[in-house]
Design a protein around this motif. Structure first.
Motif, PDB file in Angstrom:
ATOM      1  N   LEU A  82     -62.121 -50.915  68.811  1.00 44.45           N
ATOM      2  CA  LEU A  82     -61.632 -51.841  69.830  1.00 44.45           C
ATOM      3  C   LEU A  82     -62.733 -52.765  70.338  1.00 44.45           C
ATOM      4  O   LEU A  82     -62.518 -53.989  70.423  1.00 44.45           O
ATOM      5  CB  LEU A  82     -60.973 -51.065  70.969  1.00 44.45           C
ATOM      6  CG  LEU A  82     -59.714 -50.271  70.569  1.00 44.45           C
ATOM      7  CD1 LEU A  82     -59.089 -49.616  71.794  1.00 44.45           C
ATOM      8  CD2 LEU A  82     -58.702 -51.162  69.865  1.00 44.45           C
ATOM      9  N   LEU A  85     -63.418 -55.398  67.644  1.00 39.50           N
ATOM     10  CA  LEU A  85     -62.396 -56.448  67.614  1.00 39.50           C
ATOM     11  C   LEU A  85     -62.622 -57.445  68.748  1.00 39.50           C
ATOM     12  O   LEU A  85     -62.493 -58.670  68.553  1.00 39.50           O
ATOM     13  CB  LEU A  85     -61.002 -55.840  67.714  1.00 39.50           C
ATOM     14  CG  LEU A  85     -60.499 -55.073  66.491  1.00 39.50           C
ATOM     15  CD1 LEU A  85     -59.114 -54.497  66.767  1.00 39.50           C
ATOM     16  CD2 LEU A  85     -60.465 -55.953  65.245  1.00 39.50           C
ATOM     17  N   ARG A  86     -62.977 -56.960  69.935  1.00 38.10           N
ATOM     18  CA  ARG A  86     -63.215 -57.865  71.069  1.00 38.10           C
ATOM     19  C   ARG A  86     -64.373 -58.811  70.770  1.00 38.10           C
ATOM     20  O   ARG A  86     -64.364 -59.968  71.206  1.00 38.10           O
ATOM     21  CB  ARG A  86     -63.489 -57.059  72.340  1.00 38.10           C
ATOM     22  CG  ARG A  86     -62.245 -56.420  72.936  1.00 38.10           C
ATOM     23  CD  ARG A  86     -62.463 -55.962  74.364  1.00 38.10           C
ATOM     24  NE  ARG A  86     -63.394 -54.844  74.434  1.00 38.10           N
ATOM     25  CZ  ARG A  86     -63.038 -53.567  74.384  1.00 38.10           C
ATOM     26  NH1 ARG A  86     -61.749 -53.244  74.239  1.00 38.10           N
ATOM     27  NH2 ARG A  86     -63.937 -52.604  74.474  1.00 38.10           N
ATOM     28  N   GLY A  89     -62.999 -61.755  69.316  1.00 38.72           N
ATOM     29  CA  GLY A  89     -61.908 -62.363  70.055  1.00 38.72           C
ATOM     30  C   GLY A  89     -60.537 -61.855  69.650  1.00 38.72           C
ATOM     31  O   GLY A  89     -59.540 -62.574  69.789  1.00 38.72           O
ATOM     32  N   LEU A  90     -60.473 -60.611  69.166  1.00 37.48           N
ATOM     33  CA  LEU A  90     -59.221 -60.041  68.667  1.00 37.48           C
ATOM     34  C   LEU A  90     -58.790 -58.842  69.512  1.00 37.48           C
ATOM     35  O   LEU A  90     -59.622 -58.148  70.107  1.00 37.48           O
ATOM     36  CB  LEU A  90     -59.383 -59.592  67.213  1.00 37.48           C
ATOM     37  CG  LEU A  90     -59.742 -60.675  66.191  1.00 37.48           C
ATOM     38  CD1 LEU A  90     -60.122 -60.033  64.856  1.00 37.48           C
ATOM     39  CD2 LEU A  90     -58.584 -61.647  66.010  1.00 37.48           C
ATOM     40  N   SER A  91     -57.503 -58.587  69.501  1.00 35.26           N
ATOM     41  CA  SER A  91     -56.947 -57.383  70.112  1.00 35.26           C
ATOM     42  C   SER A  91     -56.225 -56.594  69.030  1.00 35.26           C
ATOM     43  O   SER A  91     -55.967 -57.113  67.940  1.00 35.26           O
ATOM     44  CB  SER A  91     -55.959 -57.764  71.225  1.00 35.26           C
ATOM     45  OG  SER A  91     -54.740 -58.217  70.658  1.00 35.26           O
ATOM     46  N   PRO A  92     -55.849 -55.338  69.304  1.00 35.95           N
ATOM     47  CA  PRO A  92     -55.089 -54.575  68.301  1.00 35.95           C
ATOM     48  C   PRO A  92     -53.817 -55.273  67.847  1.00 35.95           C
ATOM     49  O   PRO A  92     -53.421 -55.160  66.683  1.00 35.95           O
ATOM     50  CB  PRO A  92     -54.787 -53.258  69.019  1.00 35.95           C
ATOM     51  CG  PRO A  92     -55.888 -53.104  70.006  1.00 35.95           C
ATOM     52  CD  PRO A  92     -56.196 -54.503  70.470  1.00 35.95           C
ATOM     53  N   ASP A  93     -53.172 -56.023  68.739  1.00 41.05           N
ATOM     54  CA  ASP A  93     -51.936 -56.701  68.369  1.00 41.05           C
ATOM     55  C   ASP A  93     -52.160 -57.852  67.394  1.00 41.05           C
ATOM     56  O   ASP A  93     -51.211 -58.344  66.772  1.00 41.05           O
ATOM     57  CB  ASP A  93     -51.224 -57.222  69.618  1.00 41.05           C
ATOM     58  CG  ASP A  93     -50.621 -56.101  70.446  1.00 41.05           C
ATOM     59  OD1 ASP A  93     -50.566 -54.957  69.953  1.00 41.05           O
ATOM     60  OD2 ASP A  93     -50.222 -56.361  71.602  1.00 41.05           O
ATOM     61  N   ASP A  94     -53.407 -58.296  67.255  1.00 38.80           N
ATOM     62  CA  ASP A  94     -53.718 -59.370  66.307  1.00 38.80           C
ATOM     63  C   ASP A  94     -53.844 -58.853  64.877  1.00 38.80           C
ATOM     64  O   ASP A  94     -53.875 -59.650  63.932  1.00 38.80           O
ATOM     65  CB  ASP A  94     -55.026 -60.067  66.691  1.00 38.80           C
ATOM     66  CG  ASP A  94     -54.922 -60.813  68.009  1.00 38.80           C
ATOM     67  OD1 ASP A  94     -53.890 -61.478  68.224  1.00 38.80           O
ATOM     68  OD2 ASP A  94     -55.859 -60.711  68.830  1.00 38.80           O
ATOM     69  N   PHE A 114     -52.485 -49.544  66.383  1.00 38.19           N
ATOM     70  CA  PHE A 114     -52.070 -50.851  65.873  1.00 38.19           C
ATOM     71  C   PHE A 114     -50.565 -50.869  65.636  1.00 38.19           C
ATOM     72  O   PHE A 114     -50.077 -50.565  64.556  1.00 38.19           O
ATOM     73  CB  PHE A 114     -52.850 -51.163  64.597  1.00 38.19           C
ATOM     74  CG  PHE A 114     -54.339 -51.194  64.824  1.00 38.19           C
ATOM     75  CD1 PHE A 114     -54.952 -52.338  65.289  1.00 38.19           C
ATOM     76  CD2 PHE A 114     -55.107 -50.051  64.620  1.00 38.19           C
ATOM     77  CE1 PHE A 114     -56.315 -52.358  65.539  1.00 38.19           C
ATOM     78  CE2 PHE A 114     -56.470 -50.064  64.866  1.00 38.19           C
ATOM     79  CZ  PHE A 114     -57.074 -51.225  65.328  1.00 38.19           C
TER      80      PHE A 114
END
Length: 274
Positions: A82, A85-86, A89-94, A114
């Motif tokens: 996690l 991903l941050r 600039g990403l989140s799990p939903d991406d 995910f």
């Protein structure tokens, strides 16, 4: 196309157990997972590494707790999935696609994070998982509690993917995105259904060979460990033919990367600046 690898955890093991003729001194092994930035598929995860869900979650079974107590993985907080991903600039939903190279805990423990992702994995190996009892799966190193309840509904099996034929010492396999950029290469030996990833759109062809060996030295110097390391292999007799294929690939100019080798590579995520 770009790929980076992060280290989810460290696991210590005596070198002699993972390298024939090695020392009894302990070696700290990485537990990598990858993030591919694909021009069409977007951000794609390659496994998930270890996450707290497998090692400290309150709902873990007794056997999963014992597994963690025996291996004692040390989670790398900065390179857990996690926070990594941050950083991008990403989140799990991406994440819409996760490539699952095989079903051992250090590769699937974060799948439930995910909810929007499809899972590209060996559907034939999954069929065998479904056909076995919980106890039988444990003997294959598979903890079924780590799969999301709807794993099968989101599974995209590699058997349905178009095949790319080998070319000389360049291995063939399943074309995961239909553009020749990421080829799933069968790597029998370590785990049921294990495949690696041949990445063709880099400056030099890279084959992420996952857990064919724990150390690159064992591969390049033909120092495959014997007993007791072979006890945990799905098909011990297949390890050497698979390793020989990788050595031919390297001799032809390809590059091989392993999940657990401790030596940093150009593809490993650089530490964040303080």
């Amino acid at each position: 196309m770009r790929i980076v690898f992060a280290n989810s955890a460290w696991v210590s093991a005596a070198e002699r157990l993972i390298l024939r003729g090695g020392r009894w001194q302990s070696v700290k092994l990485r537990v990598r997972y990858g993030l591919i930035f694909h021009p069409a598929a977007g951000p794609v995860l390659v496994d998930t590494g270890y996450t707290p869900e497998a090692l400290s979650g309150e709902r873990r079974s007794r056997t999963l707790r014992l597994y963690g107590a025996l291996l004692k993985p040390e989670l790398d907080a900065d390179e857990q999935i996690l926070p990594v991903l941050r950083r991008f600039g990403l989140s799990p939903d991406d994440i819409r696609t996760i490539i699952v190279t095989h079903f051992h805990a250090d590769h699937i423990s974060g799948l439930s994070l995910f909810r929007n992702a499809r899972f590209i994995a060996s559907d034939t190996a999954w069929a065998r998982v479904k056909g076995r009892s919980v106890r039988q799966n444990l003997r294959h190193g598979v903890f079924t509690e780590l799969f999301p309840p709807d794993f099968e509904a989101r599974l995209e099996g590699i058997s349905a993917k178009p095949r790319v034929a080998p070319q000389g010492d360049m291995p063939g396999g399943a074309d995961l995105f239909g553009d020749g950029s990421v080829i799933a290469v069968d790597l029998p030996g370590h785990a049921d259904g294990q495949f690696g990833l041949l990445l063709n759109r880099l400056d030099r062809p890279l084959l992420y060979a996952v857990d064919v060996q724990w150390l690159l030295t064992a591969l390049t110097e033909n120092r495959t460990p014997g007993f007791p390391a072979t006890m945990i292999a799905e098909d011990a007799a297949a390890i050497e033919p698979t390793s020989a294929m990788l050595r031919r690939f390297m001799a032809a100019g390809g590059e091989v990367m392993l999940c657990h080798d401790p030596v940093p590579t150009p593809y490993d995520l650089a530490p964040e600046a303080a």
